[in-house]
Design an enzyme around this catalytic site. Structure first.
Site, PDB file in Angstrom:
ATOM      1  N   ASP A   1      31.383  -1.479  43.942  1.00  0.00           N
ATOM      2  CA  ASP A   1      31.414  -0.145  43.648  1.00  0.00           C
ATOM      3  C   ASP A   1      30.564   0.707  44.784  1.00  0.00           C
ATOM      4  O   ASP A   1      29.861   0.031  45.495  1.00  0.00           O
ATOM      5  CB  ASP A   1      30.833   0.326  42.502  1.00  0.00           C
ATOM      6  CG  ASP A   1      31.293   1.689  41.747  1.00  0.00           C
ATOM      7  OD1 ASP A   1      31.983   1.722  40.713  1.00  0.00           O
ATOM      8  OD2 ASP A   1      31.035   2.784  42.243  1.00  0.00           O
TER       9      ASP A   1
ATOM     10  N   ASP B   1      32.332   1.043  50.209  1.00  0.00           N
ATOM     11  CA  ASP B   1      33.216   2.117  50.046  1.00  0.00           C
ATOM     12  C   ASP B   1      34.523   1.413  50.330  1.00  0.00           C
ATOM     13  O   ASP B   1      34.867   1.204  51.466  1.00  0.00           O
ATOM     14  CB  ASP B   1      32.889   3.484  51.156  1.00  0.00           C
ATOM     15  CG  ASP B   1      33.686   4.365  51.122  1.00  0.00           C
ATOM     16  OD1 ASP B   1      34.738   4.246  50.563  1.00  0.00           O
ATOM     17  OD2 ASP B   1      33.376   5.512  51.550  1.00  0.00           O
ATOM     18  N   VAL B   2      35.607   1.299  49.411  1.00  0.00           N
ATOM     19  CA  VAL B   2      36.496   0.787  49.792  1.00  0.00           C
ATOM     20  C   VAL B   2      37.799   1.677  50.633  1.00  0.00           C
ATOM     21  O   VAL B   2      38.702   0.994  51.092  1.00  0.00           O
ATOM     22  CB  VAL B   2      37.512   0.545  48.343  1.00  0.00           C
ATOM     23  CG1 VAL B   2      36.703  -0.521  47.571  1.00  0.00           C
ATOM     24  CG2 VAL B   2      37.773   1.699  47.281  1.00  0.00           C
TER      25      VAL B   2
ATOM     26  N   LEU C   1      35.973   1.786  32.940  1.00  0.00           N
ATOM     27  CA  LEU C   1      37.019   0.813  32.827  1.00  0.00           C
ATOM     28  C   LEU C   1      36.701  -0.564  33.394  1.00  0.00           C
ATOM     29  O   LEU C   1      36.586  -1.795  32.995  1.00  0.00           O
ATOM     30  CB  LEU C   1      38.344   1.392  33.393  1.00  0.00           C
ATOM     31  CG  LEU C   1      39.322   1.735  32.272  1.00  0.00           C
ATOM     32  CD1 LEU C   1      40.689   2.042  33.301  1.00  0.00           C
ATOM     33  CD2 LEU C   1      39.671   0.788  31.464  1.00  0.00           C
TER      34      LEU C   1
ATOM     35  N   LYS D   1      48.387   8.147  42.969  1.00  0.00           N
ATOM     36  CA  LYS D   1      48.914   7.052  41.955  1.00  0.00           C
ATOM     37  C   LYS D   1      50.330   6.553  42.107  1.00  0.00           C
ATOM     38  O   LYS D   1      50.623   5.490  41.862  1.00  0.00           O
ATOM     39  CB  LYS D   1      48.657   7.515  40.149  1.00  0.00           C
ATOM     40  CG  LYS D   1      47.038   7.549  39.986  1.00  0.00           C
ATOM     41  CD  LYS D   1      46.205   6.436  40.300  1.00  0.00           C
ATOM     42  CE  LYS D   1      44.968   6.506  39.533  1.00  0.00           C
ATOM     43  NZ  LYS D   1      44.235   5.277  40.118  1.00  0.00           N
TER      44      LYS D   1
ATOM     45  N   TYR E   1      45.764  13.682  42.575  1.00  0.00           N
ATOM     46  CA  TYR E   1      45.712  12.297  41.700  1.00  0.00           C
ATOM     47  C   TYR E   1      47.161  11.676  41.570  1.00  0.00           C
ATOM     48  O   TYR E   1      47.375  10.582  41.676  1.00  0.00           O
ATOM     49  CB  TYR E   1      45.126  12.658  40.406  1.00  0.00           C
ATOM     50  CG  TYR E   1      44.677  11.538  39.639  1.00  0.00           C
ATOM     51  CD1 TYR E   1      43.843  10.575  40.026  1.00  0.00           C
ATOM     52  CD2 TYR E   1      45.332  11.307  38.277  1.00  0.00           C
ATOM     53  CE1 TYR E   1      43.363   9.499  39.141  1.00  0.00           C
ATOM     54  CE2 TYR E   1      45.104  10.382  37.414  1.00  0.00           C
ATOM     55  CZ  TYR E   1      44.041   9.559  37.874  1.00  0.00           C
ATOM     56  OH  TYR E   1      43.562   8.354  37.016  1.00  0.00           O
TER      57      TYR E   1
ATOM     58  N   SER F   1      48.093   5.579  36.635  1.00  0.00           N
ATOM     59  CA  SER F   1      47.809   6.251  35.751  1.00  0.00           C
ATOM     60  C   SER F   1      49.109   6.884  34.958  1.00  0.00           C
ATOM     61  O   SER F   1      50.272   6.969  35.728  1.00  0.00           O
ATOM     62  CB  SER F   1      47.016   7.369  36.073  1.00  0.00           C
ATOM     63  OG  SER F   1      46.992   8.403  34.929  1.00  0.00           O
TER      64      SER F   1
END
Ligand SMILES: NC(=O)c1ccc[n+]([C@@H]2O[C@H](COP(=O)([O-])OP(=O)(O)OC[C@H]3O[C@@H](n4cnc5c(N)ncnc54)[C@H](O)[C@@H]3O)[C@@H](O)[C@H]2O)c1
Length: 249
Positions: free
Chosen positions: A37, A62-63, A18, A157, A153, A141
């Site tokens: 990234d 690395d966020v 994306l 989110k 996940y 998501s």
């Protein structure tokens, strides 16, 4: 049409399925794009854009690690590159249903998606606030509404949607909007990493009975990042072919 011309976009996860589409749309609209990234892919995305005569650079970061995000901010602002748009797409997912979820996988998923989003907002919102203008677009998501297999996940989110609303309230009076895009299945990227059966299941629960092209989702980020979206903040835009609405589908 987006008015990205005067903008500097930072796109985390810019090397992913994306992110790549979003970087291309933003750069094509005239923005300078910082492709962020953890992997090598950031450089190849930036190189492709530059080869097309567009304005881009790559940054490895690395966020989930605050010191790396702070170093990224310092590197950019030290060169006079001050982002007007921060889009947070980065994340790595280790999914399992409740009975099998491990603490390590849960922490890793939360760290990359949710803490990564927090770190980016923490690093870049102050300059936007000072300038009196900024656009932050996070990523949830459709799975945030509940998923049979994705405890970690879904938690990450859900946290991102809640952080989006809360940051929006804090920054609203400073000309900074904070919104979120919540895609359904998207061709490429994470969707295609799932088992075929899971992909089929998702499609059967999607009224449009198809996955999105990454460009359809990138267009949602572009709208929320645009100057025209000036009265929209704290919202999550579900771009999921109708999968978020209705029951007994
Ligand atoms: N593809 C889909 O069907 C779909 C659906 C709903 C939501 N999403 C969300 O959209 C976003 C992008 O998804 P995608 O399909 O492009 O996934 P992707 O896996 O192709 O891209 C994610 C990118 O994030 C990077 N990344 C992972 N951990 C990182 C870290 N700690 N620091 C920096 N970068 C890191 C990866 O290297 C990768 O390039 C994700 O947040 C995902 O949860 C995707």
């Amino acid at each position: 049409m987006n008015d990205a011309g005067a903008d500097v976009y930072v796109v985390t996860g810019g090397g992913g399925g994306l992110g790549r589409a979003l970087c291309a749309q933003a750069a094509s609209g005239g923005a300078h794009v910082v492709v962020v990234d953890i992997g090598e892919s950031a450089a190849s995305v930036a190189d492709d854009l530059i080869a097309c005569g567009l304005s881009a650079e790559a940054a490895s970061c690395d966020v989930s690690r605050r010191e790396e995000v702070e170093a990224l901010r310092a590197r950019l602002t030290g060169r006079g590159v001050v982002p007007t748009v921060v889009t947070n797409l980065a994340g790595a997912t280790r999914n399992a249903p409740l009975a099998q979820v491990t603490e390590q996988d849960f922490d890793h998923t939360l760290a990359t998606h949710a803490r990564g989003t927090l770190n980016m907002m923490w690093a870049f919102a102050p300059a936007m606030k000072e300038r009196g203008y900024g656009r932050i677009v996070n990523t949830s998501s459709v799975a945030a509404r509940g998923s049979p297999t994705g405890m970690s996940y879904v938690a990450a989110k859900g946290a991102i949607e809640a952080m989006t609303r809360t940051a929006a309230i804090e920054l609203a009076r400073h000309g900074v909007t904070v919104n979120c895009v919540a895609p359904g299945g998207v061709d490429g990227g994470m969707f295609r990493m799932q088992p075929e059966k899971a992909q089929e299941h998702m499609l059967s629960r999607t009224p449009m009975r198809r996955v999105a092209d990454p460009n359809e989702i990138a267009a949602c980020y572009m709208f929320l990042a645009s100057r025209g979206a000036s009265f929209v903040t704290g919202q999550t835009l579900y771009a999921c072919g109708g999968a978020s609405v209705g029951a007994f589908l």
